[in-house]
Design an enzyme around this catalytic site. Structure first.
Site, mmCIF file in Angstrom:
data_model
loop_
_atom_site.group_PDB
_atom_site.id
_atom_site.type_symbol
_atom_site.label_atom_id
_atom_site.label_comp_id
_atom_site.label_asym_id
_atom_site.label_seq_id
_atom_site.Cartn_x
_atom_site.Cartn_y
_atom_site.Cartn_z
ATOM 1 N N SER A 64 4.793 -0.620 -15.262
ATOM 2 C CA SER A 64 4.035 -1.826 -14.940
ATOM 3 C C SER A 64 2.866 -1.995 -15.910
ATOM 4 C CB SER A 64 3.503 -1.746 -13.501
ATOM 5 O OG SER A 64 2.282 -2.427 -13.398
ATOM 6 N N ASP A 83 3.397 -1.640 7.942
ATOM 7 C CA ASP A 83 4.059 -1.701 6.641
ATOM 8 C C ASP A 83 5.035 -0.539 6.445
ATOM 9 O OD1 ASP A 83 2.234 -3.714 6.474
ATOM 10 O OD2 ASP A 83 0.927 -2.702 5.053
#
Ligand code: GLA
Length: 383
Positions: free
Chosen positions: A64, A171
């Site tokens: 990334s 989550d």
């Protein structure tokens, strides 16, 4: 990914593990209040290729560009120093730290390469996806045999203690328990998780994610403040969690607590009720009918929980005006994304109209993409 791993570390990985981001259909901030939520895993995943080493060194690389800008491409630590990590590598090294501390795990070091198409800071749980992919990888490589529910707790510890975000278990539960074409009905009081077939495709429906590009940070933002306000409401009402308060009793508390604290209570109690109603409709094969409940949920977040932002309010309004069946802010709020339930046939048109309208209202042009309910964390098949 195998090639990228070999380029970074000069060897083949032992395997590739992955975990999806998640979208929460309804039930927001209910997790740390003992309520209900109905999330699903999405078809955007974080992958981690791992190879065990025979020493105690841990090297973590990412492809990334965003993360590299923060910290560089490869972060090197040891098993013993993993808990001191900062930046993006905390989500990997934090797992090592928590596994060693909580379970006295004695695994060896490893090299890991992270690659993800889960957008960061959007409210689709990029952090839980990364933690969970690492958890399932190390669980297998270190031969730990950890149950999924225990992984949920360990992932939460990474957030709470290593990252410093006082989040609940929504989550991690979503990302670790998700199944294809299903949402998971989570009951945070009973501590149960039930698979609910969504049937969106059969009904010609689709979920759009509308990323406002307004970024949140739950370690420093309003998230912790909301959590404290909920605790205050529970304390005044004399209950352990707001789950104990019935919808019909909410109004009776209005003059016994500060007005904003009462509004927080009203959101939490009514959103658990909405989650129950949405789950029942979907289960009954009536997914088209959930739209107005989703939009009510947004109004509750905007006006009562006050965790929305103008760009997301504009997106919700535009989505409904363009023909979405319902729309709402998803995730922890203070930025992030809206979701919209739309007819698949109208999805491209609605997405474009929403982006135009939000931009016209003076906000950044949102990035819109559709998602499908996908499999939770797993080892990827070798191909
Ligand atoms: C974030 C947190 C979750 C949950 C949601 C709001 O995603 O990580 O624990 O509280 O916000 O529903």
């Amino acid at each position: 990914m195998r090639e990228a791993f070999a380029a970074a570390f000069g060897a083949e990985p032992d395997g590739i593990w992955s975990a999806p981001g998640r979208v929460n259909l309804i039930g927001e901030h209910t997790d740390y209040n003992g309520g209900l939520a109905l999330p699903f895993g999405i078809d955007r995943r974080t992958r981690v290729a791992v190879r065990l080493r025979d020493d105690d060194v841990v090297r973590v690389a990412t492809d990334s560009a965003q993360a590299q800008g923060d910290e560089g491409r490869v972060v090197t630590a040891t098993l013993a120093t993993a808990g001191r990590a900062t930046g993006w590598s905390r989500y990997v090294l934090g797992v090592v730290h928590v596994l060693r501390r909580e379970l006295a795990v004695e695994g060896s070091g490893f090299d890991a390469l992270v690659s993800s198409d889960v957008p960061v800071g959007v409210g689709v749980s990029s952090s839980a996806a990364l933690e969970s992919a690492v958890l399932v990888a190390l669980d297998e490589l270190w031969e730990l045999g950890i149950a999924r529910r225990e992984m949920v707790r360990l992932g939460q510890l990474v957030e709470n203690e290593v990252v410093g975000a006082p989040t609940g278990t929504l989550d991690q539960s979503a990302v670790l328990l998700a199944e294809r074409d299903h949402a998971v009905l989570l009951d945070f009081r009973a501590d149960t998780a039930e698979q609910v077939p969504l049937g969106f495709e059969a009904a010609g429906l689709e979920i759009l994610v509308i990323d406002s590009l307004v970024r949140h940070d739950h370690a420093t933002g309003g998230y912790g403040e909301r959590r404290r306000e909920c605790e205050e409401a529970a304390r005044i009402a004399g209950v352990t969690t707001l789950r104990e308060v019935a919808v019909e009793d909410v109004a009776s508390w209005a003059d016994r607590m500060p007005a904003h604290v009462h509004r927080r209570m009203r959101h939490i109690v009514t959103d658990t009720d909405r989650a129950a109603r949405v789950a029942a409709l979907v289960r009954g094969g009536r997914p088209r009918e959930i739209g107005p409940i989703l939009t009510d949920g947004h109004v509750s977040q905007r006006d009562d929980f006050e965790d929305s932002v103008p760009a997301i309010d504009a997106a919700v309004e535009a989505a409904v005006a363009a023909g979405a069946l319902g729309a709402r802010l998803t995730g922890g709020g203070f930025g992030g994304a809206a979701i919209a339930l739309v007819d698949a046939a109208a999805s491209a048109r609605i997405g474009a109209e929403v982006a135009d309208a939000v931009e016209r209202a003076g906000h950044a042009r949102p990035v819109v993409f559709s998602v499908r309910a996908s499999q939770g964390a797993r080892r990827d098949p070798d191909d």
